[in-house]
Design a protein around this motif. Structure first.
Motif, PDB file in Angstrom:
ATOM      1  N   PRO A 438     -15.354 -25.875 -32.951  1.00  0.00           N
ATOM      2  CA  PRO A 438     -14.355 -24.810 -33.090  1.00  0.00           C
ATOM      3  C   PRO A 438     -14.954 -23.515 -33.637  1.00  0.00           C
ATOM      4  O   PRO A 438     -15.992 -23.519 -34.319  1.00  0.00           O
ATOM      5  CB  PRO A 438     -13.342 -25.398 -34.085  1.00  0.00           C
ATOM      6  CG  PRO A 438     -13.589 -26.872 -34.074  1.00  0.00           C
ATOM      7  CD  PRO A 438     -15.043 -27.043 -33.789  1.00  0.00           C
ATOM      8  N   ASN A 439     -14.292 -22.417 -33.325  1.00  0.00           N
ATOM      9  CA  ASN A 439     -14.575 -21.099 -33.902  1.00  0.00           C
ATOM     10  C   ASN A 439     -16.035 -20.695 -33.763  1.00  0.00           C
ATOM     11  O   ASN A 439     -16.691 -20.310 -34.738  1.00  0.00           O
ATOM     12  CB  ASN A 439     -14.144 -21.069 -35.375  1.00  0.00           C
ATOM     13  CG  ASN A 439     -12.654 -21.275 -35.542  1.00  0.00           C
ATOM     14  OD1 ASN A 439     -11.848 -20.690 -34.831  1.00  0.00           O
ATOM     15  ND2 ASN A 439     -12.285 -22.164 -36.470  1.00  0.00           N
ATOM     16  N   ASP A 460     -11.464 -21.703 -30.117  1.00  0.00           N
ATOM     17  CA  ASP A 460     -10.439 -21.532 -31.142  1.00  0.00           C
ATOM     18  C   ASP A 460     -10.550 -22.636 -32.200  1.00  0.00           C
ATOM     19  O   ASP A 460     -11.548 -23.375 -32.252  1.00  0.00           O
ATOM     20  CB  ASP A 460      -9.045 -21.511 -30.505  1.00  0.00           C
ATOM     21  CG  ASP A 460      -8.713 -22.815 -29.773  1.00  0.00           C
ATOM     22  OD1 ASP A 460      -9.408 -23.827 -29.976  1.00  0.00           O
ATOM     23  OD2 ASP A 460      -7.748 -22.806 -28.983  1.00  0.00           O
ATOM     24  N   ASP A 461      -9.523 -22.790 -33.015  1.00  0.00           N
ATOM     25  CA  ASP A 461      -9.545 -23.781 -34.099  1.00  0.00           C
ATOM     26  C   ASP A 461      -9.634 -25.218 -33.592  1.00  0.00           C
ATOM     27  O   ASP A 461     -10.072 -26.108 -34.316  1.00  0.00           O
ATOM     28  CB  ASP A 461      -8.285 -23.645 -34.962  1.00  0.00           C
ATOM     29  CG  ASP A 461      -8.253 -22.334 -35.724  1.00  0.00           C
ATOM     30  OD1 ASP A 461      -9.330 -21.744 -35.924  1.00  0.00           O
ATOM     31  OD2 ASP A 461      -7.144 -21.891 -36.097  1.00  0.00           O
ATOM     32  N   GLN A 462      -9.193 -25.462 -32.352  1.00  0.00           N
ATOM     33  CA  GLN A 462      -9.225 -26.814 -31.780  1.00  0.00           C
ATOM     34  C   GLN A 462     -10.452 -27.052 -30.898  1.00  0.00           C
ATOM     35  O   GLN A 462     -10.592 -28.113 -30.292  1.00  0.00           O
ATOM     36  CB  GLN A 462      -7.957 -27.071 -30.945  1.00  0.00           C
ATOM     37  CG  GLN A 462      -6.701 -27.316 -31.757  1.00  0.00           C
ATOM     38  CD  GLN A 462      -6.144 -26.039 -32.362  1.00  0.00           C
ATOM     39  OE1 GLN A 462      -6.043 -25.019 -31.681  1.00  0.00           O
ATOM     40  NE2 GLN A 462      -5.800 -26.087 -33.630  1.00  0.00           N
ATOM     41  N   LYS A 466     -10.764 -19.885 -26.436  1.00  0.00           N
ATOM     42  CA  LYS A 466      -9.839 -18.812 -26.773  1.00  0.00           C
ATOM     43  C   LYS A 466     -10.047 -17.634 -25.834  1.00  0.00           C
ATOM     44  O   LYS A 466      -9.123 -16.873 -25.544  1.00  0.00           O
ATOM     45  CB  LYS A 466     -10.048 -18.395 -28.229  1.00  0.00           C
ATOM     46  CG  LYS A 466      -9.189 -17.240 -28.680  1.00  0.00           C
ATOM     47  CD  LYS A 466      -9.160 -17.115 -30.189  1.00  0.00           C
ATOM     48  CE  LYS A 466     -10.546 -16.910 -30.781  1.00  0.00           C
ATOM     49  NZ  LYS A 466     -10.495 -16.738 -32.251  1.00  0.00           N
TER      50      LYS A 466
END
Length: 509
Positions: A438-439, A460-462, A466
């Motif tokens: 993630p990220n 993204d966070d998952q 993104k």
């Protein structure tokens, strides 16, 4: 990983090698002034703008990203800033490389680059946010540039063309037979691939990559797979890197040989045109020998390769290379030894090195102007970390130079394939691909046969995408074709067009 801070520009920035990932937390947010200075200072110091794009934030604002490429140090500089719906000061007046990127951002998100000289549509794609509509919906409905004066006339070509060529519209402003200005209007092939990459489980993503530009299946799929592997934190088996390198150079061979044949056809020189058409098919069949598909679909997969190179295939490919080399030398050398062909090639569609640098040309079109830029040398990735291919350049920037660079690259690719096949050892070709981290941000450049392919992935966070940005070399080079036609005879357009041989769907994706 060799990620480092740089004082090369006015601010301290994080630099990453090609095909690597970095945590978003390691990147410093810039204000708009710093963001602009980073880009403009970098370009003034010889860096290139490989990508410039935006994506929305949950707050309702937008994040602007730039990827700067430092060819001399083999490093990439990602940087970003946030901006509201009101837009931002345009980069284009001081950095012509940004003009198409800023038109795209305006069209996608309605962010106005204040001071941009002409925000004409780039693809006519419907905006992701209807409230930020930045372009007319009717494809082709745009304010074409006009030249007024006695005896000035306008010639419109397309978007429907003869044969099976993809759609694209060209407007010529002419005085007699002389082209004063060419405007190129695309967008007919837009499929929304980047948006599709963000939805669902991603099982279709590899197929989107293989069909972004059908003649560049290997180049785009490799860039995608390198990003996936960087985000997952895995290494690819050496045997798979070898297969990828073989496939990439076969793709280059097939298209370069086909282009030389097509250039011959455009000047009515049928011997080379006929031979190269057949030889191109022989190269495509070598790719099919690897995986059963002439364009290489199914061959490159995240974590490695979908097919192995057996000893029998290896021997057969070496045999076919010997035949190919003899055939292509016989066919192509007819061009250089025919004065009527050279009379059409030399001095036609010339672009200077200064213009090529200013507008950010890539690939053979840039090398034909004397710019020694090639991702395989400047940002070696995969098998090119172990094998080198000499960079072929020209110096005249015309149709002849673009053809000659292709010929030199054909010979370089054959030599590379022969060397790699001799030393190739069948081994593990696939590594297990875990979930994406993630990220993080990953950037990969690949030297496709048209030039630099740039893929940027942000999770993204998952650990899902993104944002996924693709820049095909055609996106950089279509404006170069327009420049090449200035002050040329309009009858030279087919020849100039084929000397670039750009992708409509690669631009529109």
């Amino acid at each position: 990983m060799n990620i480092q801070k740089s004082e090369h520009m006015s601010n301290s920035h994080l630099n990453i090698p090609n095909g690597r990932a970095v945590s978003l937390s390691q990147l410093d947010a810039l204000n708009m002034r710093q963001f602009r200075e980073t880009i403009l200072d970098g370009v003034n110091q010889g860096m290139r703008l490989s990508a410039l794009f935006a994506h929305p934030l949950s707050s309702g604002s937008f994040r602007l990203w730039a990827i700067l490429s430092d060819d001399l140090r083999s490093l990439l500089t990602p940087c970003y800033t946030d901006c509201g719906r009101s837009g931002y000061p345009a980069l284009t007046p001081e950095c012509p490389q940004a003009q198409a990127f800023e038109r795209e951002i305006f069209e996608q998100w309605g962010l106005v680059p204040e001071g941009h000289p002409w925000l004409k549509p780039i693809r006519f794609q419907p905006p992701a946010d209807p409230e930020n509509r930045g372009a007319p919906q009717q494809i082709g409905d745009m304010p074409f540039f006009r030249v007024d004066g006695d005896e000035i006339h306008e010639v419109a070509v397309g978007p429907v063309h003869a044969g099976i060529i993809e759609p694209g519209h060209f407007r010529f402003q002419c005085h007699g037979e002389t082209v004063l200005h060419l405007e190129i209007s695309l967008g007919y092939q837009h499929r929304g691939v980047e948006r599709a990459m963000l939805s669902g489980t991603g099982i279709r993503n590899i197929h989107y990559m293989e069909t972004l530009a059908g003649d560049t299946t290997i180049g785009h799929t490799q860039a995608y797979c390198h990003n996936m592997e960087a985000l997952a934190g895995i290494s690819v088996p050496l045997a798979a890197l070898g297969i990828r390198g073989i496939a990439l150079e076969l793709e280059r061979l097939a298209n370069h040989i086909g282009d030389l044949g097509a250039l011959s056809g455009d000047v009515g020189f049928l011997p080379t045109a006929s031979y190269c058409g057949r030889i191109r098919g022989d190269v495509l069949n070598m790719t099919a020998l690897l995986c059963g598909n002439r364009f290489g679909r199914g061959l490159i997969r995240p974590g490695g390769a979908g097919f192995s190179l057996t000893t029998a295939i290896q021997s057969e490919m070496e045999r076919r290379l010997d035949v190919l080399e003899a055939d292509v030398h016989s066919a192509v050398n007819l061009l250089w030894n025919t004065s009527s062909v050279m009379a059409r090639f030399e001095g036609t569609g010339t672009i200077s090195a200064d213009t090529a640098t200013a507008i950010g040309l890539v690939g053979p079109a840039a090398r034909a102007c004397g710019l020694e830029r090639d991702v395989r040398q400047d940002y070696p990735l995969g098998i090119f970390q172990y094998y080198q291919i000499p960079v072929a350049t020209g110096d005249s920037g015309d149709v002849f130079s673009r053809a000659w660079v292709r010929w030199q690259e054909i010979q370089g690719s054959i030599a590379f394939l022969r060397e790699l096949l001799k030393s190739f050892s069948p081994d593990v070709i696939r590594a297990e691909l875990p979930s994406l981290t993630p990220n993080r941000l990953a950037v990969t450049l690949v030297e496709g046969w048209r030039g630099e392919i740039c893929h940027v992935a942000i999770t993204d966070d998952q650990g899902r995408f993104k944002c996924y940005k693709v820049v095909d070399p055609s996106f950089h080079n279509w404006f170069g074709l327009a420049q090449a036609l200035r002050n040329q005879e309009i009858s030279d357009f087919p020849l100039c067009n084929k000397s670039f041989n750009l992708s409509y769907c690669g631009h529109d994706l």
